[in-house]
Design an enzyme around this catalytic site. Structure first.
Site, PDB file in Angstrom:
ATOM      1  N   HIS A   1     -18.517  -7.776 -12.896  1.00  0.00           N
ATOM      2  CA  HIS A   1     -19.014  -6.546 -12.263  1.00  0.00           C
ATOM      3  C   HIS A   1     -19.639  -5.615 -13.311  1.00  0.00           C
ATOM      4  O   HIS A   1     -20.731  -5.069 -13.110  1.00  0.00           O
ATOM      5  CB  HIS A   1     -17.835  -5.864 -11.546  1.00  0.00           C
ATOM      6  CG  HIS A   1     -18.153  -4.554 -10.901  1.00  0.00           C
ATOM      7  ND1 HIS A   1     -18.109  -4.359  -9.541  1.00  0.00           N
ATOM      8  CD2 HIS A   1     -18.509  -3.349 -11.438  1.00  0.00           C
ATOM      9  CE1 HIS A   1     -18.435  -3.103  -9.271  1.00  0.00           C
ATOM     10  NE2 HIS A   1     -18.677  -2.458 -10.402  1.00  0.00           N
ATOM     11  N   GLU A   2     -18.953  -5.454 -14.453  1.00  0.00           N
ATOM     12  CA  GLU A   2     -19.444  -4.527 -15.488  1.00  0.00           C
ATOM     13  C   GLU A   2     -20.689  -5.070 -16.197  1.00  0.00           C
ATOM     14  O   GLU A   2     -21.606  -4.309 -16.512  1.00  0.00           O
ATOM     15  CB  GLU A   2     -18.347  -4.206 -16.506  1.00  0.00           C
ATOM     16  CG  GLU A   2     -17.080  -3.564 -15.924  1.00  0.00           C
ATOM     17  CD  GLU A   2     -17.336  -2.374 -15.020  1.00  0.00           C
ATOM     18  OE1 GLU A   2     -18.340  -1.653 -15.220  1.00  0.00           O
ATOM     19  OE2 GLU A   2     -16.539  -2.185 -14.080  1.00  0.00           O
TER      20      GLU A   2
ATOM     21  N   CYS B   1     -16.818   0.333  -6.513  1.00  0.00           N
ATOM     22  CA  CYS B   1     -17.459   0.777  -7.745  1.00  0.00           C
ATOM     23  C   CYS B   1     -17.450   2.299  -7.789  1.00  0.00           C
ATOM     24  O   CYS B   1     -17.706   2.944  -6.770  1.00  0.00           O
ATOM     25  CB  CYS B   1     -18.895   0.258  -7.775  1.00  0.00           C
ATOM     26  SG  CYS B   1     -19.829   0.802  -9.209  1.00  0.00           S
ATOM     27  N   LEU B   2     -17.189   2.866  -8.959  1.00  0.00           N
ATOM     28  CA  LEU B   2     -17.147   4.327  -9.096  1.00  0.00           C
ATOM     29  C   LEU B   2     -18.521   4.950  -8.824  1.00  0.00           C
ATOM     30  O   LEU B   2     -18.619   6.136  -8.538  1.00  0.00           O
ATOM     31  CB  LEU B   2     -16.665   4.716 -10.499  1.00  0.00           C
ATOM     32  CG  LEU B   2     -15.229   4.290 -10.841  1.00  0.00           C
ATOM     33  CD1 LEU B   2     -14.930   4.568 -12.306  1.00  0.00           C
ATOM     34  CD2 LEU B   2     -14.217   4.972  -9.946  1.00  0.00           C
TER      35      LEU B   2
ATOM     36  N   GLN C   1     -23.212   3.928 -16.204  1.00  0.00           N
ATOM     37  CA  GLN C   1     -22.607   4.804 -15.193  1.00  0.00           C
ATOM     38  C   GLN C   1     -22.409   6.239 -15.656  1.00  0.00           C
ATOM     39  O   GLN C   1     -22.143   7.112 -14.848  1.00  0.00           O
ATOM     40  CB  GLN C   1     -21.271   4.218 -14.726  1.00  0.00           C
ATOM     41  CG  GLN C   1     -21.445   2.910 -13.969  1.00  0.00           C
ATOM     42  CD  GLN C   1     -20.101   2.359 -13.534  1.00  0.00           C
ATOM     43  OE1 GLN C   1     -19.456   1.659 -14.283  1.00  0.00           O
ATOM     44  NE2 GLN C   1     -19.678   2.697 -12.330  1.00  0.00           N
TER      45      GLN C   1
ATOM     46  N   GLY D   1     -12.713  -0.273 -14.678  1.00  0.00           N
ATOM     47  CA  GLY D   1     -13.813  -0.662 -15.539  1.00  0.00           C
ATOM     48  C   GLY D   1     -14.928   0.361 -15.455  1.00  0.00           C
ATOM     49  O   GLY D   1     -15.064   1.055 -14.439  1.00  0.00           O
TER      50      GLY D   1
ATOM     51  N   HIS E   1     -23.654  -4.289 -14.235  1.00  0.00           N
ATOM     52  CA  HIS E   1     -24.118  -2.911 -14.448  1.00  0.00           C
ATOM     53  C   HIS E   1     -25.097  -2.838 -15.622  1.00  0.00           C
ATOM     54  O   HIS E   1     -26.119  -2.156 -15.560  1.00  0.00           O
ATOM     55  CB  HIS E   1     -22.940  -1.980 -14.770  1.00  0.00           C
ATOM     56  CG  HIS E   1     -22.280  -1.387 -13.572  1.00  0.00           C
ATOM     57  ND1 HIS E   1     -22.950  -0.609 -12.653  1.00  0.00           N
ATOM     58  CD2 HIS E   1     -20.996  -1.440 -13.131  1.00  0.00           C
ATOM     59  CE1 HIS E   1     -22.096  -0.218 -11.708  1.00  0.00           C
ATOM     60  NE2 HIS E   1     -20.907  -0.712 -11.976  1.00  0.00           N
TER      61      HIS E   1
HETATM   62 NI    NI Z   1     -19.138  -0.509 -10.921  1.00  0.00          NI
END
Ligand code: NI
Length: 177
Positions: A135-136, A93-94, A51, A46, A139
């Site tokens: 989660h997204e 998370c990235l 991000q 995701g 963000h």
């Molecule tokens: Ni994330």
């Protein structure tokens, strides 16, 4: 299409709220294509527009098994209408490098969003898919999964990250000598 740079904690852009999309045009489709390419390259399941430093309410998700590629789900202006149940599982998370922790999430959610053409979609999600959506959407609201942890755990991660950034800085300085 292009792979964009994924910004990392503690970049302040990760703490900003994303604005809703009002025009469903070619520019949006291009942005979504870039986000998908960036997510697959990472690799991740995701990615939210924040991000890559774009403060718009766009997320891309693909929770399909690796050999079953291109089940991409872009969600524009996603909103969680309802949530029920609770489940704890490990998340990463990235944008939060080298860290994973258990996070409590709703086990089932009802989601409302727009597709790439601007059509309203409403659906229910559970399992890993529901977790990734939560989660997204976090963000897009400037929230990270570490915000769901105890303040002690969060402080430990901040400390670890600070150390990591310091080492990176030293390495850069050495390379410049
Ligand atoms: Ni994330």
């Amino acid at each position: 299409m292009a792979i964009r740079e994924i910004i990392k904690y503690p970049d302040p852009l990760l703490r900003k709220k994303a604005s809703p999309i009002t025009e469903f045009n070619a520019e949006l489709k291009e942005l979504v294509a870039d986000m998908a390419e960036t997510m697959y390259a990472a690799p991740g399941v995701g990615l939210a527009a924040n991000q890559i430093g774009v403060l718009l309410q766009i997320v891309v998700i693909d929770v399909s098994p690796k050999d079953d590629k291109n089940k991409l789900i872009p969600l524009i202006n996603p909103e969680i209408l309802e949530g029920e149940g609770s489940v704890i599982d490990e998340e990463g998370c990235l944008s939060v490098v080298d860290y994973a922790a258990n996070v409590e999430r709703f086990s089932q959610i009802k989601v409302c969003a727009r597709d790439l053409e601007g059509r309203e979609i409403e659906f229910e999600a559970d399992g890993w898919f529901a977790r990734v959506i939560q989660h997204e959407v976090d963000h897009l609201n400037g929230k990270l999964f570490i915000d769901h942890l105890s303040s002690l755990k969060r402080a430990l991660y901040k400390k670890k990250r600070k150390k990591q950034l310091l080492i990176e800085e030293q390495e850069r300085a050495e390379n410049n000598d």
